[in-house]
Design an enzyme around this catalytic site. Structure first.
Site, PDB file in Angstrom:
ATOM      1  N   ASN A 126      31.352  84.407  87.410  1.00 37.85           N
ATOM      2  CA  ASN A 126      32.095  83.440  86.596  1.00 37.85           C
ATOM      3  C   ASN A 126      33.596  83.576  86.906  1.00 37.85           C
ATOM      4  O   ASN A 126      34.173  84.654  86.755  1.00 37.85           O
ATOM      5  CB  ASN A 126      31.803  83.729  85.112  1.00 37.85           C
ATOM      6  CG  ASN A 126      32.496  82.751  84.199  1.00 37.85           C
ATOM      7  OD1 ASN A 126      33.662  82.440  84.392  1.00 37.85           O
ATOM      8  ND2 ASN A 126      31.787  82.267  83.192  1.00 37.85           N
ATOM      9  N   HIS A 136      38.305  83.166  84.494  1.00 35.27           N
ATOM     10  CA  HIS A 136      39.537  83.878  84.171  1.00 35.27           C
ATOM     11  C   HIS A 136      40.525  83.959  85.325  1.00 35.27           C
ATOM     12  O   HIS A 136      41.663  84.380  85.135  1.00 35.27           O
ATOM     13  CB  HIS A 136      39.209  85.231  83.538  1.00 35.27           C
ATOM     14  CG  HIS A 136      38.507  84.999  82.229  1.00 35.27           C
ATOM     15  ND1 HIS A 136      39.116  84.327  81.195  1.00 35.27           N
ATOM     16  CD2 HIS A 136      37.229  85.232  81.829  1.00 35.27           C
ATOM     17  CE1 HIS A 136      38.250  84.192  80.192  1.00 35.27           C
ATOM     18  NE2 HIS A 136      37.096  84.732  80.555  1.00 35.27           N
ATOM     19  N   HIS A 160      33.012  77.444  83.309  1.00 45.00           N
ATOM     20  CA  HIS A 160      32.832  76.817  81.989  1.00 45.00           C
ATOM     21  C   HIS A 160      33.957  75.815  81.768  1.00 45.00           C
ATOM     22  O   HIS A 160      35.115  76.197  81.620  1.00 45.00           O
ATOM     23  CB  HIS A 160      32.863  77.922  80.929  1.00 45.00           C
ATOM     24  CG  HIS A 160      32.583  77.455  79.542  1.00 45.00           C
ATOM     25  ND1 HIS A 160      32.488  78.315  78.472  1.00 45.00           N
ATOM     26  CD2 HIS A 160      32.376  76.227  79.020  1.00 45.00           C
ATOM     27  CE1 HIS A 160      32.224  77.632  77.380  1.00 45.00           C
ATOM     28  NE2 HIS A 160      32.168  76.361  77.681  1.00 45.00           N
ATOM     29  N   ARG A 203      35.608  73.878  79.310  1.00 44.63           N
ATOM     30  CA  ARG A 203      35.655  73.794  77.841  1.00 44.63           C
ATOM     31  C   ARG A 203      36.352  72.518  77.406  1.00 44.63           C
ATOM     32  O   ARG A 203      37.150  71.942  78.153  1.00 44.63           O
ATOM     33  CB  ARG A 203      36.411  75.000  77.263  1.00 44.63           C
ATOM     34  CG  ARG A 203      35.696  76.327  77.461  1.00 44.63           C
ATOM     35  CD  ARG A 203      36.436  77.441  76.742  1.00 44.63           C
ATOM     36  NE  ARG A 203      36.145  77.438  75.325  1.00 44.63           N
ATOM     37  CZ  ARG A 203      35.325  78.283  74.715  1.00 44.63           C
ATOM     38  NH1 ARG A 203      34.731  79.237  75.392  1.00 44.63           N
ATOM     39  NH2 ARG A 203      35.112  78.187  73.418  1.00 44.63           N
ATOM     40  N   ARG A 251      40.897  75.250  78.575  1.00 40.77           N
ATOM     41  CA  ARG A 251      41.793  76.414  78.546  1.00 40.77           C
ATOM     42  C   ARG A 251      41.735  77.224  79.835  1.00 40.77           C
ATOM     43  O   ARG A 251      42.638  77.978  80.131  1.00 40.77           O
ATOM     44  CB  ARG A 251      41.490  77.314  77.349  1.00 40.77           C
ATOM     45  CG  ARG A 251      40.183  78.047  77.463  1.00 40.77           C
ATOM     46  CD  ARG A 251      39.996  78.992  76.300  1.00 40.77           C
ATOM     47  NE  ARG A 251      39.702  78.284  75.066  1.00 40.77           N
ATOM     48  CZ  ARG A 251      39.072  78.846  74.036  1.00 40.77           C
ATOM     49  NH1 ARG A 251      38.726  80.114  74.087  1.00 40.77           N
ATOM     50  NH2 ARG A 251      38.786  78.167  72.955  1.00 40.77           N
ATOM     51  N   GLU A 278      28.839  75.670  83.026  1.00 42.55           N
ATOM     52  CA  GLU A 278      28.603  75.928  81.594  1.00 42.55           C
ATOM     53  C   GLU A 278      29.289  74.830  80.807  1.00 42.55           C
ATOM     54  O   GLU A 278      30.452  74.496  81.078  1.00 42.55           O
ATOM     55  CB  GLU A 278      29.189  77.277  81.196  1.00 42.55           C
ATOM     56  CG  GLU A 278      28.460  78.445  81.792  1.00 42.55           C
ATOM     57  CD  GLU A 278      29.134  79.753  81.428  1.00 42.55           C
ATOM     58  OE1 GLU A 278      30.131  79.746  80.693  1.00 42.55           O
ATOM     59  OE2 GLU A 278      28.668  80.786  81.904  1.00 42.55           O
ATOM     60  N   THR A 334      32.571  82.601  74.157  1.00 44.85           N
ATOM     61  CA  THR A 334      31.339  82.093  73.570  1.00 44.85           C
ATOM     62  C   THR A 334      30.702  83.209  72.739  1.00 44.85           C
ATOM     63  O   THR A 334      30.143  84.155  73.277  1.00 44.85           O
ATOM     64  CB  THR A 334      30.385  81.625  74.692  1.00 44.85           C
ATOM     65  OG1 THR A 334      31.130  80.802  75.575  1.00 44.85           O
ATOM     66  CG2 THR A 334      29.222  80.842  74.133  1.00 44.85           C
ATOM     67  N   GLU A 338      19.307  81.606  79.324  1.00 47.41           N
ATOM     68  CA  GLU A 338      20.177  82.760  79.586  1.00 47.41           C
ATOM     69  C   GLU A 338      20.370  83.479  78.255  1.00 47.41           C
ATOM     70  O   GLU A 338      20.797  82.869  77.276  1.00 47.41           O
ATOM     71  CB  GLU A 338      21.520  82.296  80.161  1.00 47.41           C
ATOM     72  CG  GLU A 338      22.441  83.486  80.445  1.00 47.41           C
ATOM     73  CD  GLU A 338      23.692  83.113  81.229  1.00 47.41           C
ATOM     74  OE1 GLU A 338      23.651  82.170  82.039  1.00 47.41           O
ATOM     75  OE2 GLU A 338      24.711  83.795  81.011  1.00 47.41           O
ATOM     76  N   HIS A 369      27.148  87.938  79.610  1.00 45.08           N
ATOM     77  CA  HIS A 369      28.235  88.069  78.645  1.00 45.08           C
ATOM     78  C   HIS A 369      28.529  89.537  78.350  1.00 45.08           C
ATOM     79  O   HIS A 369      27.649  90.278  77.926  1.00 45.08           O
ATOM     80  CB  HIS A 369      27.971  87.344  77.314  1.00 45.08           C
ATOM     81  CG  HIS A 369      29.256  86.903  76.662  1.00 45.08           C
ATOM     82  ND1 HIS A 369      30.047  87.752  75.951  1.00 45.08           N
ATOM     83  CD2 HIS A 369      29.900  85.721  76.687  1.00 45.08           C
ATOM     84  CE1 HIS A 369      31.122  87.092  75.542  1.00 45.08           C
ATOM     85  NE2 HIS A 369      31.066  85.861  75.979  1.00 45.08           N
TER      86      HIS A 369
HETATM   87  N1  PXP Z   1      27.152  83.443  80.610  1.00 45.87           N
HETATM   88  C1  PXP Z   1      27.626  82.508  79.748  1.00 45.87           C
HETATM   89  C2  PXP Z   1      26.702  81.419  79.331  1.00 45.87           C
HETATM   90  C3  PXP Z   1      28.961  82.547  79.299  1.00 45.87           C
HETATM   91  O1  PXP Z   1      29.410  81.607  78.446  1.00 45.87           O
HETATM   92  C4  PXP Z   1      29.804  83.557  79.783  1.00 45.87           C
HETATM   93  C5  PXP Z   1      31.246  83.589  79.360  1.00 45.87           C
HETATM   94  O2  PXP Z   1      31.868  82.416  79.705  1.00 45.87           O
HETATM   95  C6  PXP Z   1      29.280  84.488  80.685  1.00 45.87           C
HETATM   96  C7  PXP Z   1      27.949  84.420  81.060  1.00 45.87           C
HETATM   97  C8  PXP Z   1      30.132  85.567  81.290  1.00 45.87           C
HETATM   98  O3  PXP Z   1      30.588  86.428  80.307  1.00 45.87           O
HETATM   99  P1  PXP Z   1      31.705  87.498  80.672  1.00 45.87           P
HETATM  100  O4  PXP Z   1      32.915  86.729  81.079  1.00 45.87           O
HETATM  101  O5  PXP Z   1      31.874  88.279  79.423  1.00 45.87           O
HETATM  102  O6  PXP Z   1      31.162  88.314  81.809  1.00 45.87           O
END
Ligand code: PXP
Length: 248
Positions: free
Chosen positions: A16, A19, A52, A54, A58, A79, A110, A160, A199
């Site tokens: 992901n 960030h 993602h 949003r 952001r 996402e 999330t 998931e 997550h």
């Molecule tokens: N899976 C989903 C569906 C998420 O919303 C997120 C966070 O955006 C993640 C995985 C990844 O989580 P993390 O950034 O904490 O590794």
């Protein structure tokens, strides 16, 4: 090699990159570019990229999605919240997969799984339209049999499991949550649904999750991007990949 059909010998890593966009947006310019991180992640062993979009944009923005779709050779997992705006965007871009997540304006991330059971009526048409466009639909849910039941009724091919609670507790509470995730993965797989998880996963907590044999994919973001400050993005992804492979 496992002979049981429900067991997944390979565990995919979805990186992901949200960030990277968060850091870019802090100064409002173009640097660092999320697509550059995505291409580097692919080289380091990511099987897919997750982003993602949003409602408040952001981190990832609409133009990021266009560039990612153009430049990536590996699957993109978008996402998104179950809103009309996001449905239109997904149908226009046609990513490989769409993971439907709950979204609250005030949350920092999330914070919990989607209430697939409670939102059944709204999600039926939503999931149907994505599936008709050949987008692989995933529902981001708590490891709860009621939510898996709802996913079965909705015809979602993937779920998931939210590992945020697992990541935040310790000791016997963590063991109990790990069991809940393992049981949920077994139940999903038994019903023909491919289970993923994500997550809050880190080098320190990924191994027991990666060892759950039915899981086919982990989606990991914040930790990998943070760790890239110390180890480089390539190094942080390679190390996560190794830990996941060793757990199998
Ligand atoms: N899976 C989903 C569906 C998420 O919303 C997120 C966070 O955006 C993640 C995985 C990844 O989580 P993390 O950034 O904490 O590794």
């Amino acid at each position: 090699m496992n002979t049981d059909n429900h067991l997944q010998p390979d565990l995919r890593l979805g990186v992901n990159i949200d960030h990277v966009a968060t850091i870019r947006n802090a100064r409002g310019g173009d640097h660092p570019e999320p697509v550059r991180a995505a291409l580097m992640a692919a080289k380091a062993g990511a099987d897919g990229i997750t982003a993602h979009l949003r409602e408040d944009r952001r981190h990832i923005r609409d133009d990021d999605l266009t560039v990612l779709m153009d430049e990536l050779d590996i699957p993109l997992n978008l996402e998104m919240a179950a809103t009309d705006e996001m449905l239109e965007i997904a149908l226009r871009h046609k990513p490989h997969a769409a993971c439907i997540v709950p979204e609250n304006r005030e949350e920092r991330t999330t914070e919990g799984g989607l209430d697939a059971a409670g939102l059944h009526n709204r999600l039926t048409d939503f999931v149907g339209q994505l599936r008709n466009a050949n987008i692989r639909v995933s529902l981001f849910i708590e490891p709860d049999p009621r939510q898996i039941e709802a996913a079965i009724h909705l015809g979602a091919p993937v779920v998931e499991f939210h590992t945020g609670h697992y990541a935040h507790v310790t000791g016997s509470e963590r063991e109990a949550e790990l069991k809940r995730i393992a049981d949920a993965a077994a139940l999903a797989a038994k019903n023909g649904i491919e289970p993923h998880a994500g997550h809050g996963l880190t080098f320190d907590n990924v191994t027991p999750i990666a060892a759950i044999p039915q899981l086919a994919e982990l989606n990991i973001g914040h930790f990998l991007i943070g760790e890239a400050i110390f180890e480089g993005l390539d190094g942080s992804i390679r190390k996560m990949r190794e830990l996941m492979d060793e757990a199998r």
